[in-house]
Motif scaffolding. Structure first.
Motif, PDB file in Angstrom:
ATOM      1  N   TRP A 199       0.818  -1.219   0.000  1.00  0.00           N
ATOM      2  CA  TRP A 199       0.000   0.000   0.000  1.00  0.00           C
ATOM      3  C   TRP A 199       0.845   1.259   0.000  1.00  0.00           C
ATOM      4  CZ3 TRP A 199      -4.362  -1.124   4.148  1.00  0.00           C
ATOM      5  CH2 TRP A 199      -5.196  -2.146   3.635  1.00  0.00           C
ATOM      6  N   GLY A 200       2.099   1.086   0.366  1.00  0.00           N
ATOM      7  CA  GLY A 200       2.926   2.285   0.505  1.00  0.00           C
ATOM      8  C   GLY A 200       2.517   3.069   1.734  1.00  0.00           C
ATOM      9  N   ASN A 201       2.877   4.314   1.751  1.00  0.00           N
ATOM     10  CA  ASN A 201       2.587   5.145   2.916  1.00  0.00           C
ATOM     11  C   ASN A 201       1.126   5.557   2.924  1.00  0.00           C
ATOM     12  OD1 ASN A 201       2.485   7.013   4.915  1.00  0.00           O
ATOM     13  ND2 ASN A 201       3.682   8.565   3.836  1.00  0.00           N
ATOM     14  N   PRO A 202       0.350   5.091   3.896  1.00  0.00           N
ATOM     15  CA  PRO A 202      -1.087   5.376   3.865  1.00  0.00           C
ATOM     16  C   PRO A 202      -1.392   6.853   4.091  1.00  0.00           C
ATOM     17  CG  PRO A 202      -0.495   4.374   5.957  1.00  0.00           C
ATOM     18  CD  PRO A 202       0.736   4.346   5.107  1.00  0.00           C
ATOM     19  N   GLU A 203      -0.456   7.544   4.731  1.00  0.00           N
ATOM     20  CA  GLU A 203      -0.764   8.929   5.097  1.00  0.00           C
ATOM     21  C   GLU A 203      -0.969   9.829   3.879  1.00  0.00           C
ATOM     22  OE1 GLU A 203       2.186   9.719   8.093  1.00  0.00           O
ATOM     23  OE2 GLU A 203       1.162   8.216   9.325  1.00  0.00           O
ATOM     24  N   ALA A 204      -0.388   9.436   2.750  1.00  0.00           N
ATOM     25  CA  ALA A 204      -0.627  10.207   1.528  1.00  0.00           C
ATOM     26  C   ALA A 204      -2.111  10.161   1.161  1.00  0.00           C
ATOM     27  CB  ALA A 204       0.219   9.660   0.389  1.00  0.00           C
ATOM     28  N   SER A 205      -2.733   9.000   1.411  1.00  0.00           N
ATOM     29  CA  SER A 205      -4.153   8.873   1.083  1.00  0.00           C
ATOM     30  C   SER A 205      -5.048   9.663   2.037  1.00  0.00           C
ATOM     31  CB  SER A 205      -4.567   7.406   1.137  1.00  0.00           C
ATOM     32  OG  SER A 205      -3.790   6.643   0.270  1.00  0.00           O
ATOM     33  N   PHE A 206      -4.551   9.869   3.275  1.00  0.00           N
ATOM     34  CA  PHE A 206      -5.381  10.549   4.276  1.00  0.00           C
ATOM     35  C   PHE A 206      -5.809  11.939   3.814  1.00  0.00           C
ATOM     36  CE2 PHE A 206      -3.423   8.138   8.150  1.00  0.00           C
ATOM     37  CZ  PHE A 206      -3.834   6.946   7.575  1.00  0.00           C
ATOM     38  N   GLN A 207      -5.031  12.506   2.872  1.00  0.00           N
ATOM     39  CA  GLN A 207      -5.330  13.868   2.436  1.00  0.00           C
ATOM     40  C   GLN A 207      -6.458  13.905   1.410  1.00  0.00           C
ATOM     41  OE1 GLN A 207      -3.815  16.060   4.214  1.00  0.00           O
ATOM     42  NE2 GLN A 207      -2.614  14.383   5.115  1.00  0.00           N
ATOM     43  N   GLN A 208      -6.896  12.726   0.985  1.00  0.00           N
ATOM     44  CA  GLN A 208      -7.884  12.716  -0.094  1.00  0.00           C
ATOM     45  C   GLN A 208      -9.243  12.294   0.407  1.00  0.00           C
ATOM     46  OE1 GLN A 208      -6.354  10.953  -3.806  1.00  0.00           O
ATOM     47  NE2 GLN A 208      -4.407  10.744  -2.699  1.00  0.00           N
ATOM     48  N   GLN A 209     -10.200  13.138   0.130  1.00  0.00           N
ATOM     49  CA  GLN A 209     -11.546  12.865   0.614  1.00  0.00           C
ATOM     50  C   GLN A 209     -12.087  11.552   0.049  1.00  0.00           C
ATOM     51  OE1 GLN A 209     -14.337  16.045  -0.175  1.00  0.00           O
ATOM     52  NE2 GLN A 209     -15.963  14.575   0.276  1.00  0.00           N
ATOM     53  N   GLN A 210     -11.748  11.297  -1.204  1.00  0.00           N
ATOM     54  CA  GLN A 210     -12.227  10.087  -1.861  1.00  0.00           C
ATOM     55  C   GLN A 210     -11.804   8.831  -1.094  1.00  0.00           C
ATOM     56  OE1 GLN A 210     -14.274  10.021  -4.272  1.00  0.00           O
ATOM     57  NE2 GLN A 210     -14.278   7.799  -4.524  1.00  0.00           N
ATOM     58  N   PHE A 211     -10.585   8.872  -0.548  1.00  0.00           N
ATOM     59  CA  PHE A 211     -10.082   7.728   0.198  1.00  0.00           C
ATOM     60  C   PHE A 211     -10.988   7.425   1.383  1.00  0.00           C
ATOM     61  CE2 PHE A 211      -7.586   6.259   3.900  1.00  0.00           C
ATOM     62  CZ  PHE A 211      -7.238   5.005   3.426  1.00  0.00           C
TER      63      PHE A 211
END
Lengths: 281, 64
Positions: A199-211
Motif C-alpha cells: 500500500w505504501g505510505n497510507p498517510e498520503a491517502s489521508f489527504q484525499q476525501q475520496q479515500f
C-alpha cells in the motif's frame, strides 16, 4: 459571568489559589509589616487580610479564565451541532475531543445517522462526566463512556424499531468459509489475484476525501458483528477483555472476528483504492 | 510450516497479544519467503493507522 464564578469555585482551583494566597500574602505581609515585629496590636489587620485576599482572587480568576478558554477551544473545534461539552472536569481538551470523535464514528456507523449519533455521544459524555470524579485514569473513563454509549445506541435502535436492517441481517449469518475461499486456495495459500500488494505510505491517502469515502464504504461492507468489534478495537481503542465483556464473546471468538474483519478490509481497500493505478508492477 | 491463511491469522493476533516465540519464528520464516504475506503484514499496520486517524476525524479535516 456566573459560569466564570462556578469555574472559579471548583475545588482544585480554590485549592491552588489558596496556596498562592498563603505564599504571596505572607511575603507581602513580611514586606509591609515586618518591621512591626509582629506585636499583635500594631499590625494593620485590614492590610494583612487584603494581602491574602487579593492574591487569592487574582489567582482563582486567572485559573478560571484559563480553564474556560480551554473549554471554549474544545467547543469551537466541534463540528457537531450544539456540542455542549460540560466545562470539563477533565482539563485535557484534546483527549476529550478525540474520545468524542471516536465515539461519534462508532455511533454513526451503528445508527446510520449522524445527528442521532451526535446526540447519543453527547448524552453519554455528559452522563459520564457528571459521575466522573472517581475515575482513576483515561482508559477507565473511556470504558465507562463507551458502556453508556452502547446503551444509548441500543435505546435509539429500539425506539426506531429498526434493530438491524435486512441487509446486515443477511450478511450476519452467511459469514462462513465463503469469504476465505475467495482469498485462499484449498491449501491456504493466496489465490493469485488476491495476493496483497504493497500500500505504501497510507498517510498520503489521508489527504484525499475520496479515500475516506472508500474506507467508510468498506467498513459498511463488513458483517455487523465484525464491524462492531473492529470499531471497538480500532476506533474506541478498547482492550481485548473490555471488548469481550461488552460484546459477550470469548477471546478466541474475538480474535476470529477481528481476523475476518481485517481480511475483508484489506481486500476491500486494495480493490477499491490501492490497486487503482498505484500498482507498481 | 504455516500457510498464508494461518499467517494472516497470526498477523492479526499479533496486534492483540504477544505471540509465543514459536509463533514468531514460524511467522518470520514464512514472511521472509512470501511477498503476499509480507505486504499483508505491512498493510495491517497501515489499516490500524488508518482506522485510528479516521476515528480521530482525519476525514473531516480533509472535507473542510
Amino acid at each position: 459571568m456566573s459560569s466564570l464564578f462556578r469555574t472559579a469555585t471548583r475545588p482544585h482551583i480554590v485549592k491552588s489559589a489558596l496556596k498562592v494566597a498563603v505564599v504571596v500574602g505572607t511575603v507581602l505581609n513580611l514586606i509591609n509589616q515586618g518591621e512591626r515585629k509582629l506585636s499583635v496590636e500594631s499590625i494593620a489587620w485590614m492590610h494583612a487580610i487584603l494581602n491574602y485576599f487579593v492574591p487569592f482572587c487574582v489567582s482563582s480568576y486567572s485559573a478560571a479564565k484559563n480553564e474556560m478558554a480551554r473549554g471554549n477551544n474544545v467547543m469551537s473545534t466541534e463540528t457537531g451541532r450544539d456540542a455542549l461539552l460540560p466545562e470539563t472536569l477533565f482539563n485535557d481538551g484534546v483527549f476529550i475531543d478525540d474520545l468524542r470523535r471516536q465515539m461519534v464514528k462508532f455511533a454513526s456507523l451503528q445508527l446510520n445517522d449522524a445527528c442521532l449519533a451526535e446526540d447519543a455521544v453527547q448524552e453519554a459524555l455528559v452522563g459520564a462526566l457528571i459521575n466522573a470524579n472517581g475515575f482513576a485514569g483515561r482508559s477507565a473513563l473511556k470504558t465507562w463512556v463507551f458502556a453508556i454509549l452502547k446503551n444509548k445506541i441500543a435505546d435509539v435502535l429500539r425506539q426506531k424499531k429498526r434493530l438491524v436492517n435486512a441487509s446486515s441481517l443477511l450478511r450476519e449469518d452467511d459469514e462462513s468459509e465463503d469469504f476465505t475461499d475467495l482469498l485462499f486456495d484449498q491449501n491456504g495459500f493466496w489465490q493469485p489475484d488476491e495476493r496483497p500488494v504493497p500500500w505504501g505510505n497510507p498517510e498520503a491517502s489521508f489527504q484525499q476525501q475520496q479515500f475516506w469515502t472508500v474506507f467508510e464504504a468498506c467498513l459498511d461492507g463488513l458483517p455487523a458483528k465484525q464491524a462492531r468489534v473492529f470499531m471497538m478495537r480500532e476506533f474506541v481503542e478498547l482492550e481485548t477483555d473490555e471488548i469481550c465483556a461488552a460484546a459477550g464473546i470469548t477471546v478466541s471468538n474475538l480474535f476470529v472476528m477481528l481476523h475476518r474483519a481485517r481480511l475483508r478490509l484489506q481486500e476491500c481497500l486494495e480493490n477499491k483504492w490501492y490497486s487503482n493505478g498505484e500498482r507498481s508492477c | 510450516m504455516l500457510n498464508c491463511q494461518e499467517v494472516t491469522r497470526l498477523v492479526s493476533e499479533s496486534q492483540e497479544r504477544s505471540l509465543t516465540l514459536r509463533e514468531k519464528m514460524s511467522l518470520r520464516t514464512h514472511v521472509m519467503m512470501c511477498s503476499g504475506c509480507r505486504n499483508y503484514e505491512k498493510n495491517m499496520m497501515s489499516l490500524r493507522l488508518t482506522a485510528r486517524a479516521f476515528a480521530k476525524g482525519a476525514d473531516e479535516r480533509v472535507k473542510k
